[in-house]
Design a protein around this motif. Sequence first.
Motif: not given
Length: 416
Positions: A282, A284, A309-312, A318, A321, A333
């Motif tokens: 996680t 940003h 990888v979260d919240d792409a 992101s 990442h 996301d």
Amino acid sequence: MSLSELLLDGVTSENKPYQASLSQMLAAIRRHLKMDVAFISEFSGGKRVFRQVDPQTPDNPVQPGAGDPLEESFCQRVVDGRLPELIPDAWLNPVAAALPPTHALPVGAHLSVPIQMQDGSIYGTFCCFNHGADNTLDQRDLSMMRVFADVAGELIERERRQTRRREEITSRLQAALHDDGLSVVYQPIYDLVQHKVVGFEALSRFIAVPERSPDVWFSEANEIGLGGELEARAVRMGLQGLTDLPADIYVSVNMSPEHILEGTIDQLFQGKSLHRVMLEITEHAVVEHYDELVRKIRPYRERGLKVAVDDAGAGYSSFRHILHLMPDRIKLDMSLTRNIDTDMSRRALAAAFSRFSEETGSAIVAEGVETAAEMHALQSLGVTRIQGFYIGRPLALPAAVQLCSGSADNGMGKLH
């Protein structure tokens, strides 16, 4: 903007700690007035306590943390009006000449201004003195002292507010860290090809009034240096679900790069079986040392840990990442999946992620899917794993286990 506001902006513009800013101010006013000693005192328990002192040398007769009876001080008499704020020569003032510090230090020229808090109370004084007299001191010098005292008062007020905030946050977090203030729920991740739940994301829930979203809790914990501890507890609780969930179901837990690099990952994963664990990265914020992050995660990936990888699509970080970590999963996301069936820009970006996943071997999981139309739009782009209220809301562990056994479909019959 007033002079005090300009000065306040100057001493805090580089995010200096308030103690450093006060020290900087004392040194500046002492040099400007060519005085021997400058200090900030606090009135506490009948004493005058020296909180900040300049110069900070062993031969200075005034030392930080030292104190003396308030009634024997210049400071008390300045505050109650028995002495003027500006005294060019203490030996010529009968009240000042009779005080012990005049002889002990000694004190010649003396300037002292009360530091007043927003509620009208007196914190203490902002002072300078020379060992000898100085008849060049005038009202302009006193006005400058008042400006510095105003700024010192604002800095002290800020520190008090920050201290109160830390205490309030710490108090709220105690239940989450040590008692029953934190619980975990499991949101299903559904595979549209296999037509089954393949995993769950472990999500934190906090029991407190007023209600705050989990991201606020974690943000506040990071603010006071307890973010790693709270994150670790949430992960431990989430992984407990592996004991009851079927052997072909994985659990996805969230961790920030900051705490991975601090070693939280070592506390959690050393000696553990990881082939059913998905670690969602996680945060940003930009990561400065991806090589170190990759090195930290590598031994656990070699033991079966999967990385997502979260919240792409939610921000620039992101994308970084994804490029540096080469994840096993990319989680779109909800800001990207929301209304994707009617928004061509969202469809184009999701399609780009889908194409990227094909080239790199990553799989896509779409978060925040709430309608059949969104699900079908994603499926047409090659996204085969979805998560969101359309699939199922977060569940307590017993309900998640039932869902996997087929004794409760949680509305998933509509997907077949």
